[in-house]
Design an enzyme around this catalytic site. Structure first.
Site, PDB file in Angstrom:
ATOM      1  N   GLY A   1       0.774  -1.240   0.000  1.00 41.55           N
ATOM      2  CA  GLY A   1       0.000   0.000   0.000  1.00 41.55           C
ATOM      3  C   GLY A   1       0.801   1.284   0.000  1.00 41.55           C
ATOM      4  O   GLY A   1       0.393   2.275  -0.601  1.00 41.55           O
TER       5      GLY A   1
ATOM      6  N   GLU B   1       4.175   4.219   6.156  1.00 44.89           N
ATOM      7  CA  GLU B   1       2.953   3.415   5.976  1.00 44.89           C
ATOM      8  C   GLU B   1       1.861   4.294   5.353  1.00 44.89           C
ATOM      9  O   GLU B   1       1.783   5.495   5.615  1.00 44.89           O
ATOM     10  CB  GLU B   1       2.531   2.864   7.353  1.00 44.89           C
ATOM     11  CG  GLU B   1       1.235   2.093   7.385  1.00 44.89           C
ATOM     12  CD  GLU B   1       1.204   0.842   6.538  1.00 44.89           C
ATOM     13  OE1 GLU B   1       1.507   0.926   5.344  1.00 44.89           O
ATOM     14  OE2 GLU B   1       0.812  -0.223   7.066  1.00 44.89           O
ATOM     15  N   ASP B   2       1.030   3.687   4.519  1.00 42.30           N
ATOM     16  CA  ASP B   2      -0.057   4.434   3.896  1.00 42.30           C
ATOM     17  C   ASP B   2      -1.124   4.815   4.913  1.00 42.30           C
ATOM     18  O   ASP B   2      -1.575   5.955   4.970  1.00 42.30           O
ATOM     19  CB  ASP B   2      -0.686   3.629   2.734  1.00 42.30           C
ATOM     20  CG  ASP B   2      -1.030   2.190   3.107  1.00 42.30           C
ATOM     21  OD1 ASP B   2      -0.886   1.803   4.294  1.00 42.30           O
ATOM     22  OD2 ASP B   2      -1.443   1.427   2.211  1.00 42.30           O
TER      23      ASP B   2
ATOM     24  N   ASP C   1      -4.974   1.756  10.683  1.00 38.72           N
ATOM     25  CA  ASP C   1      -6.396   1.514  10.922  1.00 38.72           C
ATOM     26  C   ASP C   1      -6.513   0.976  12.354  1.00 38.72           C
ATOM     27  O   ASP C   1      -6.491   1.745  13.306  1.00 38.72           O
ATOM     28  CB  ASP C   1      -6.858   0.534   9.836  1.00 38.72           C
ATOM     29  CG  ASP C   1      -8.337   0.217   9.845  1.00 38.72           C
ATOM     30  OD1 ASP C   1      -9.072   0.784  10.649  1.00 38.72           O
ATOM     31  OD2 ASP C   1      -8.772  -0.621   9.034  1.00 38.72           O
TER      32      ASP C   1
ATOM     33  N   LYS D   1      -6.829   6.324  11.091  1.00 37.78           N
ATOM     34  CA  LYS D   1      -8.249   6.213  11.473  1.00 37.78           C
ATOM     35  C   LYS D   1      -8.324   6.078  12.989  1.00 37.78           C
ATOM     36  O   LYS D   1      -8.325   4.961  13.509  1.00 37.78           O
ATOM     37  CB  LYS D   1      -8.869   4.970  10.826  1.00 37.78           C
ATOM     38  CG  LYS D   1      -8.956   4.985   9.296  1.00 37.78           C
ATOM     39  CD  LYS D   1      -9.630   3.692   8.802  1.00 37.78           C
ATOM     40  CE  LYS D   1      -9.658   3.570   7.312  1.00 37.78           C
ATOM     41  NZ  LYS D   1     -10.124   2.225   6.852  1.00 37.78           N
TER      42      LYS D   1
ATOM     43  N   PHE E   1     -13.956   2.801   4.528  1.00 38.13           N
ATOM     44  CA  PHE E   1     -13.022   2.040   3.692  1.00 38.13           C
ATOM     45  C   PHE E   1     -12.696   2.879   2.461  1.00 38.13           C
ATOM     46  O   PHE E   1     -13.590   3.386   1.787  1.00 38.13           O
ATOM     47  CB  PHE E   1     -13.617   0.689   3.280  1.00 38.13           C
ATOM     48  CG  PHE E   1     -12.617  -0.124   2.511  1.00 38.13           C
ATOM     49  CD1 PHE E   1     -11.586  -0.774   3.175  1.00 38.13           C
ATOM     50  CD2 PHE E   1     -12.680  -0.197   1.124  1.00 38.13           C
ATOM     51  CE1 PHE E   1     -10.623  -1.487   2.463  1.00 38.13           C
ATOM     52  CE2 PHE E   1     -11.726  -0.913   0.415  1.00 38.13           C
ATOM     53  CZ  PHE E   1     -10.695  -1.560   1.088  1.00 38.13           C
TER      54      PHE E   1
ATOM     55  N   ASP F   1      -5.822  -0.274  -1.830  1.00 41.67           N
ATOM     56  CA  ASP F   1      -6.573  -1.153  -2.731  1.00 41.67           C
ATOM     57  C   ASP F   1      -7.845  -1.703  -2.113  1.00 41.67           C
ATOM     58  O   ASP F   1      -8.004  -1.773  -0.897  1.00 41.67           O
ATOM     59  CB  ASP F   1      -5.705  -2.346  -3.112  1.00 41.67           C
ATOM     60  CG  ASP F   1      -5.509  -3.301  -1.935  1.00 41.67           C
ATOM     61  OD1 ASP F   1      -5.003  -2.849  -0.886  1.00 41.67           O
ATOM     62  OD2 ASP F   1      -5.893  -4.486  -2.043  1.00 41.67           O
TER      63      ASP F   1
ATOM     64  N   ARG G   1      -5.408   0.892  -6.749  1.00 42.09           N
ATOM     65  CA  ARG G   1      -4.201   1.553  -6.215  1.00 42.09           C
ATOM     66  C   ARG G   1      -3.734   2.700  -7.099  1.00 42.09           C
ATOM     67  O   ARG G   1      -2.993   3.569  -6.663  1.00 42.09           O
ATOM     68  CB  ARG G   1      -3.041   0.549  -6.109  1.00 42.09           C
ATOM     69  CG  ARG G   1      -3.277  -0.594  -5.152  1.00 42.09           C
ATOM     70  CD  ARG G   1      -1.974  -1.360  -4.963  1.00 42.09           C
ATOM     71  NE  ARG G   1      -2.150  -2.664  -4.334  1.00 42.09           N
ATOM     72  CZ  ARG G   1      -2.177  -2.872  -3.022  1.00 42.09           C
ATOM     73  NH1 ARG G   1      -2.066  -1.854  -2.187  1.00 42.09           N
ATOM     74  NH2 ARG G   1      -2.322  -4.088  -2.542  1.00 42.09           N
TER      75      ARG G   1
HETATM   76  P1  IMP Z   1      -4.376  -2.285  10.450  1.00 46.16           P
HETATM   77  O1  IMP Z   1      -3.514  -3.450  10.775  1.00 46.16           O
HETATM   78  O2  IMP Z   1      -5.820  -2.525  10.770  1.00 46.16           O
HETATM   79  O3  IMP Z   1      -3.877  -0.974  11.048  1.00 46.16           O
HETATM   80  O4  IMP Z   1      -4.386  -2.109   8.887  1.00 46.16           O
HETATM   81  C1  IMP Z   1      -3.325  -1.570   8.234  1.00 46.16           C
HETATM   82  C2  IMP Z   1      -3.252  -2.026   6.801  1.00 46.16           C
HETATM   83  O5  IMP Z   1      -4.528  -2.341   6.259  1.00 46.16           O
HETATM   84  C3  IMP Z   1      -2.700  -0.887   6.000  1.00 46.16           C
HETATM   85  O6  IMP Z   1      -1.334  -1.115   5.787  1.00 46.16           O
HETATM   86  C4  IMP Z   1      -3.485  -0.915   4.726  1.00 46.16           C
HETATM   87  O7  IMP Z   1      -2.732  -1.603   3.757  1.00 46.16           O
HETATM   88  C5  IMP Z   1      -4.725  -1.681   5.036  1.00 46.16           C
HETATM   89  N1  IMP Z   1      -5.885  -0.770   5.153  1.00 46.16           N
HETATM   90  C6  IMP Z   1      -6.386  -0.190   6.269  1.00 46.16           C
HETATM   91  N2  IMP Z   1      -7.449   0.570   6.010  1.00 46.16           N
HETATM   92  C7  IMP Z   1      -7.643   0.485   4.669  1.00 46.16           C
HETATM   93  C8  IMP Z   1      -8.607   1.090   3.772  1.00 46.16           C
HETATM   94  O8  IMP Z   1      -9.506   1.857   4.127  1.00 46.16           O
HETATM   95  N3  IMP Z   1      -8.446   0.769   2.466  1.00 46.16           N
HETATM   96  C9  IMP Z   1      -7.469  -0.064   1.996  1.00 46.16           C
HETATM   97  N4  IMP Z   1      -6.563  -0.645   2.805  1.00 46.16           N
HETATM   98  C10 IMP Z   1      -6.650  -0.359   4.136  1.00 46.16           C
HETATM   99 MG    MG Z   2      -0.430  -1.211   3.991  1.00 44.80          MG
END
Ligand code: IMP
Ligand code: MG
Length: 178
Positions: A48, A102-103, A106, A134, A155, A162, A168
């Site tokens: 990402g 990191e993009d 979440d 977020k 989302f 993606d 992407r």
């Molecule tokens: P986490 O482990 O829940 O913090 O998720 C992090 C990863 O999930 C990020 O590196 C993103 O690649 C992916 N991600 C989180 N939110 C989104 C979203 O809204 N759209 C697409 N990918 C997401």
């Molecule tokens: Mg990611």
């Protein structure tokens, strides 16, 4: 309002390319002030973050290196709590200041997992730069040093993010139409 379709889902324009560019520039300015002269390694989380990292890297004005790690935790539009490491970490990080790029953060589960892995390599310093955060979804407690924008728990796709591998390549960020 501009809408797009990615696979079976509709998304509407949420963050313009200009707003993204300003957020990237703010992060680059902070890094240029705080990391100059420290010889950092930027650790990019694939897939990402590749678009964000490419734009950010061009704005960095310091001697630095880049390394990549590939993690996966998402399936479709939901986070799974199981993180897989697909391309591993590299010894280049040992004893160096490391900035994880990191993009989006979440739940924070992916980053929390990576922080433990990187700490085991004993970097001299460890910081996080995330384009998007977020806060309502965050279940961890680590500090995020550089944040481009805080967003609600929608989302989103585009600018490297993606839905099931697609979307992407958009220059803007779009959110799921519910
Ligand atoms: P986490 O482990 O829940 O913090 O998720 C992090 C990863 O999930 C990020 O590196 C993103 O690649 C992916 N991600 C989180 N939110 C989104 C979203 O809204 N759209 C697409 N990918 C997401
Ligand atoms: Mg990611």
């Amino acid at each position: 309002m501009r809408t797009i379709k990615v696979k079976d889902k509709d998304f509407q324009l949420f963050i313009t390319a200009e707003e993204i560019e300003r957020a990237v520039a703010r992060i680059a300015d902070s890094l240029n002030r705080e990391m100059a002269g420290k010889n950092p390694v930027y650790l990019v989380i694939l897939n990402g973050a590749f678009v964000f990292a490419g734009d950010l890297f061009k704005k960095l004005d310091m001697p630095c290196e880049v390394s990549f790690v590939k993690l996966s935790s998402y399936k479709g539009t939901g986070s799974t709590s199981c993180v897989k490491e697909l391309i591993g970490l590299n010894e280049i990080l040992r004893g160096r200041p490391v900035v994880i790029v990191e993009d989006i953060i979440d739940t924070g589960i992916t980053m929390d997992y990576l922080l433990q892995k990187v700490r085991a390599l004993e970097p001299a310093d460890l910081k996080i730069a995330a384009l998007l955060f977020k806060p309502e979804a965050f279940v961890k407690s680590f500090p995020i040093d550089y944040i481009g924008m805080e967003i609600p728990s929608d989302f989103i796709v585009g600018y490297g993010l993606d839905y099931d591998g697609y979307g992407r390549n958009f220059a803007e960020i779009y959110k799921l139409v519910k």
